[in-house]
Scaffold this active site. Structure first.
Site, PDB file in Angstrom:
ATOM      1  N   PHE A 120       0.808  -1.159  -0.034  1.00 48.71           N
ATOM      2  CA  PHE A 120       0.239  -0.038  -0.078  1.00 48.71           C
ATOM      3  C   PHE A 120       0.870   1.379   0.017  1.00 48.71           C
ATOM      4  O   PHE A 120       2.001   1.200   0.015  1.00 48.71           O
ATOM      5  CB  PHE A 120      -1.016   0.015   1.169  1.00 48.71           C
ATOM      6  CG  PHE A 120      -0.334   0.111   2.663  1.00 48.71           C
ATOM      7  CD1 PHE A 120       0.262  -1.184   3.251  1.00 48.71           C
ATOM      8  CD2 PHE A 120      -0.152   1.113   3.237  1.00 48.71           C
ATOM      9  CE1 PHE A 120       0.925  -1.087   4.450  1.00 48.71           C
ATOM     10  CE2 PHE A 120       0.276   1.323   4.373  1.00 48.71           C
ATOM     11  CZ  PHE A 120       0.714   0.118   5.125  1.00 48.71           C
ATOM     12  N   ALA A 168       9.509  -3.106   0.036  1.00 47.18           N
ATOM     13  CA  ALA A 168       8.263  -3.065  -0.210  1.00 47.18           C
ATOM     14  C   ALA A 168       7.495  -2.479   1.014  1.00 47.18           C
ATOM     15  O   ALA A 168       7.612  -2.744   2.053  1.00 47.18           O
ATOM     16  CB  ALA A 168       7.829  -4.542  -0.498  1.00 47.18           C
ATOM     17  N   LYS A 169       6.294  -1.733   0.821  1.00 50.68           N
ATOM     18  CA  LYS A 169       5.408  -1.122   1.832  1.00 50.68           C
ATOM     19  C   LYS A 169       4.447  -2.187   1.907  1.00 50.68           C
ATOM     20  O   LYS A 169       3.216  -2.105   1.546  1.00 50.68           O
ATOM     21  CB  LYS A 169       5.034   0.548   1.459  1.00 50.68           C
ATOM     22  CG  LYS A 169       4.283   0.896   2.637  1.00 50.68           C
ATOM     23  CD  LYS A 169       3.835   2.565   2.158  1.00 50.68           C
ATOM     24  CE  LYS A 169       2.958   3.074   3.282  1.00 50.68           C
ATOM     25  NZ  LYS A 169       3.484   3.207   4.659  1.00 50.68           N
ATOM     26  N   GLY A 170       4.700  -3.374   2.409  1.00 48.98           N
ATOM     27  CA  GLY A 170       3.854  -4.536   2.493  1.00 48.98           C
ATOM     28  C   GLY A 170       3.086  -4.830   3.759  1.00 48.98           C
ATOM     29  O   GLY A 170       3.688  -4.252   4.941  1.00 48.98           O
ATOM     30  N   TYR A 178       3.966  -4.436   8.916  1.00 44.97           N
ATOM     31  CA  TYR A 178       3.197  -3.945  10.154  1.00 44.97           C
ATOM     32  C   TYR A 178       2.766  -4.583  11.082  1.00 44.97           C
ATOM     33  O   TYR A 178       2.308  -4.249  11.889  1.00 44.97           O
ATOM     34  CB  TYR A 178       2.175  -2.865   9.469  1.00 44.97           C
ATOM     35  CG  TYR A 178       2.716  -1.856   8.588  1.00 44.97           C
ATOM     36  CD1 TYR A 178       3.216  -0.495   9.007  1.00 44.97           C
ATOM     37  CD2 TYR A 178       3.043  -1.922   7.067  1.00 44.97           C
ATOM     38  CE1 TYR A 178       3.770   0.465   8.201  1.00 44.97           C
ATOM     39  CE2 TYR A 178       3.903  -1.098   6.489  1.00 44.97           C
ATOM     40  CZ  TYR A 178       4.071   0.368   6.888  1.00 44.97           C
ATOM     41  OH  TYR A 178       4.720   0.973   6.118  1.00 44.97           O
TER      42      TYR A 178
END
Ligand code: PMP
Length: 403
Positions: A48, A209-211, A215
């Protein structure tokens, strides 16, 4: 682009696959749903972005929107979700998709959503009404592995770990958000802790990667911060305890914690360390450390962890490095020991939501003299000036949505 407007003033753009066919359109907010058996829900197969639009006199100013969408496409690629798997048909030329064309399409949809959802006027209204302190437009696109319901869904739905049988889908949502770490943090500096939850090690989940999976530790670290409280001295702790006990007697009618509030630290964020114990980043921010030579802020050097420290390549980080260098500060990307946070003259966060937020204490130890420092403030002024369209943008970072 063919489109049908959604009927309410709150819509989300969705690209979904149903019965082998692509359904891509603006949908009403409450109709923007995915199936419970979507791969992403079970295995975090989603990436995202978080993009910011500033409410300025000239309309909504999107900050480095194209760079955010480029990072989104790269994040998806790391998880083997290629533009050819999810780009609108009309962008496919001989089966291939040009990244820049896809970025342009994402930007067009984003601008449409901002207009359609009337976010410019709404932001001004909620501010006037005092419902939000500093509302801004937040843009949240997600690319993920979904689930296409087949004719007889009971027979072997694709719910194994292997995501390759699940369609790649995406959506873009836009809404209003307020100061991410709180208005006090911006004005006086944030109180933070270092978390016991380390950042994912290289070769675990890909931090470039903003995976979603990155988080998992982030949210644990965030809860650790916001549920903790620290006292600078024992007297204050005692007074606060008395106040809580009195309030308890009166069924919590009034909890007066105003006494010595400045000595009661309520952390708003965690800094996560790498598995080897070096500084990595906040749960939604990159970290910078400022050291003065001979106690002189005009002779400051700025340090920040390198990409190899399990950090997200932040777009604000990149902007701040460029601004700091142009302001004449040496910027060094290097591994930073935890204790350097304690002896630094200034520490600050950078991020789309956090912008440039000063940090006034780490683990209860004041940073410098416990107030936002001059280097942080100078960089913040330049950054927010450009992003809010108040000063000229020499970098070409801002793109306006006419409203
Ligand atoms: N690190 C993490 C873990 C984040 O979630 C974010 C916010 N996207 C950042 C750093 C800052 O990145 P950016 O400046 O691109 O918002």
């Amino acid at each position: 682009m063919t489109r049908s407007k959604c009927c309410s003033k709150r819509c989300i753009y969705m690209y979904r696959v149903e019965g082998g066919k692509v359904e891509a359109d603006y949908v009403d907010w409450d109709k923007a749903k995915i199936h419970v058996l979507s791969h992403v829900i079970h295995y975090s197969s989603g990436v995202f972005e978080g993009i910011r639009g500033y409410v300025t006199d000239k309309g909504v100013a999107i900050f480095r929107g194209r760079d955010h969408y480029r990072r989104l496409i790269r994040s998806a690629k790391i998880y083997r979700m290629l533009p050819e798997d999810y780009a609108p048909e009309d962008l496919k030329k001989e089966g291939r998709v040009k990244t820049e064309d896809l970025i342009t399409r994402f930007m067009e949809i984003t601008k449409d959503l901002i207009r359609e959802n009337d976010l410019y006027r709404k932001a001004k209204k909620v501010k006037e009404e005092g419902k939000m302190a500093n509302p801004f437009v937040y843009i949240r696109p997600v690319i993920y592995r979904g689930y296409d319901v087949k004719e007889d869904p009971i027979l072997s739905p694709p719910l194994g770990v292997n995501p390759l049988n699940n369609p790649v889908e995406w959506f873009i949502a836009t809404f209003l958000w307020d100061d991410y770490l709180g208005t006090t943090a911006i004005e006086r500096g944030a109180d933070v802790i270092t978390s016991a939850w380390a950042k994912n090690a290289p070769s675990t989940t890909p931090f470039m990667a903003k995976g979603a999976s990155n988080y998992a530790t982030g949210q644990l670290a965030k809860m650790e911060a916001v549920l903790s409280a620290m006292f600078r001295d024992k007297d204050v702790a005692g007074k606060v305890k008395d106040a809580i006990n009195k309030a308890r007697e009166k069924n919590y009618e009034k909890v007066d914690l105003s006494l010595g509030l400045d000595d009661l630290l309520l952390p708003v964020e965690s800094i996560q360390l790498t598995v080897s114990g070096h500084v990595a980043e906040g749960t939604g921010e990159n970290v910078f450390v400022v050291m003065y030579e001979d106690g002189d802020p005009t002779k400051a050097t700025i340090y920040t962890p390198p990409l190899s420290a399990s950090i997200l390549p932040g777009i604000t980080r990149d902007s701040v490095i460029r601004i700091a260098k142009d302001l004449g500060y040496p910027v060094i990307e290097t591994m930073i020991p935890r204790e350097m946070l304690y002896i630094a003259d200034e520490v600050f966060f950078t991020g789309t939501a956090a912008e440039v937020t000063p940090i006034r204490s780490v683990d209860g130890i004041p940073v410098g003299d416990g107030k936002p420092g001059p280097v942080t403030l100078k960089i913040r002024e330049r950054y927010t000036g450009i992003a809010r369209g108040k000063v000229e943008d020499p970098y070409g970072w801002v793109e306006y949505v006419e409203v």
